[in-house]
Design an enzyme around this catalytic site. Structure first.
Site, short mmCIF file in Angstrom:
data_model
loop_
_atom_site.label_atom_id
_atom_site.label_comp_id
_atom_site.label_asym_id
_atom_site.label_seq_id
_atom_site.Cartn_x
_atom_site.Cartn_y
_atom_site.Cartn_z
N GLY A 29 95.18 -29.32 32.86
CA GLY A 29 94.70 -29.88 31.61
C GLY A 29 93.89 -31.14 31.82
N CYS A 30 93.24 -31.60 30.76
CA CYS A 30 92.36 -32.76 30.87
C CYS A 30 93.14 -34.06 31.06
CB CYS A 30 91.45 -32.85 29.66
SG CYS A 30 92.28 -32.69 28.06
N TYR A 31 94.18 -34.26 30.26
CA TYR A 31 95.01 -35.45 30.44
C TYR A 31 95.63 -35.46 31.83
CZ TYR A 31 95.20 -37.08 25.53
OH TYR A 31 94.91 -37.59 24.30
N THR B 278 93.22 -36.29 34.79
CA THR B 278 92.80 -37.68 34.79
C THR B 278 93.92 -38.61 35.23
OG1 THR B 278 91.42 -37.05 32.90
CG2 THR B 278 91.55 -39.39 33.42
#
Length: 348
Positions: free
Chosen positions: A151-153, A156
């Site tokens: 996922g994006c969270y 990162t």
């Protein structure tokens, strides 16, 4: 003689991640997009759904049941969470799969059931899935036919934390992650809280204490941390179109200095094309990676002795989704890892 192109299908091409994937694939000279699905949009040209893609020569959208998967080399699955497992479990074994949903990210089907509220529908296929944080699972990605794109969270937050945990420079507890996302991270479906009048000029937290990405982060960090890691993670919705900003608060091991964290991250990512460690105390911005597959990381000392603050930014639709998916496909198929991903950030 020119090398043959990979026949690619994009399932769920009518969403944001599907659209971004098509934009990137246009720059890739070793793929041919043969299939696009979008059940509610079946029969339409992609340009009717996304006018900015009208210039690309792409097939019409079709329903998933009309796809001949045996004719494809690679499938990107951009379907909503909870719908992917039944679609992918019976695909021919020669087809390589990059799944952009959360349906195969958690190794334990029981944990998946607990987090997502329904049983896992492809337990046998789950055993083949490799978590696709490319920089740290590259060898496993090369050897698998199914990548669970992070996922994006999680991407990162994990990129700055993994090398530090692996080298035992920071404690496993506490790790506090303050995440902020643009509204495109919630997808294209109509939701009241994403209306302009609701989201603009405001800043709000959600999923406090129980966001479904937290167990994914725990799983990844525990693999590299040498023991159980449970993070405190709070996501926030920011009135911008795209971007992820993760601020992580960590406690260093006894005798470790902030400069040690800086040097370890620089060493870990020195040869990586998409992850960049900035000079000490830099202030990265989501605008600096907008539209690109890059992640920027900065290390700061906390005012509290023995603690540090890690800043990291990505574009949620690229390195946090479609760009990383293409990066993983390149690794899976033996193509240059940067193929289709050399586009720089858009600024301002």
């Amino acid at each position: 003689m020119a090398a043959s192109k990979l026949a690619v299908g994009v399932l769920g091409a009518s969403g944001y991640t599907g659209a971004e994937l098509l934009r990137l694939l246009e720059q890739h000279d070793r793929v041919q997009v043969e299939v696009l699905t979008g059940d509610r949009m079946a029969g339409k040209q992609i340009g009717e759904v996304f006018p900015h893609l009208a210039m690309q020569k792409l097939p019409k959208l079709v329903k998933i049941e009309d796809v001949d998967f045996a004719a494809l080399d690679v499938v990107f699955c951009c379907l909503p969470h909870g719908t992917t497992q039944e679609v992918l479990r019976d695909l021919p074994h020669n087809v390589k799969i990059v799944d952009l949903s959360a349906d195969f990210r958690l190794y334990d089907p029981k944990l998946y059931h607990q987090v997502y509220g329904h049983p896992h529908a492809a337990v046998e296929l789950q055993k083949e899935a490799v978590y696709g944080l490319t920089e740290h699972y590259r060898d496993k990605v090369k050897a698998t036919r199914l990548v669970a794109n992070p996922g994006c969270y999680t991407t990162t937050a994990e990129l700055p934390l993994v090398p530090l945990l692996a080298e035992e420079l920071i404690e496993r507890d506490p790790i506090v992650i303050d995440g902020k996302s643009g509204v495109s991270g919630a997808g294209r479906s109509l939701r009241e809280n994403l209306l302009f009048a609701e989201a603009a000029d405001g800043f709000s937290a959600y999923g406090v204490g129980n966001h479904r990405h937290a167990p994914e982060i725990d799983q990844c960090l525990s693999e590299f941390g040498g023991g159980k890691v449970e993070v405190s993670f709070t996501p926030h919705l920011v009135p911008m179109l795209r971007g992820i900003f993760a601020t992580s608060y960590v406690r260093m091991k006894d005798g470790v200095e902030v400069q040690d964290l800086q040097e370890r991250l620089e060493e870990a990512y020195a040869d990586e094309p998409f992850v960049h460690v900035l000079p000490p105390k830099s202030l990265p911005s989501t605008k600096q990676v907008r539209g690109s597959n890059h992640c920027l990381i900065a290390v700061h000392p906390d005012r509290i002795k023995g603690r540090a603050i890690l800043l990291s930014v990505t574009d949620n639709l690229i390195k946090g989704a479609s760009g990383q998916a293409l990066q993983n496909m390149n690794v899976m198929t033996g193509l240059p890892e940067t193929s289709g991903l050399t586009i720089g950030p858009l600024y301002p």
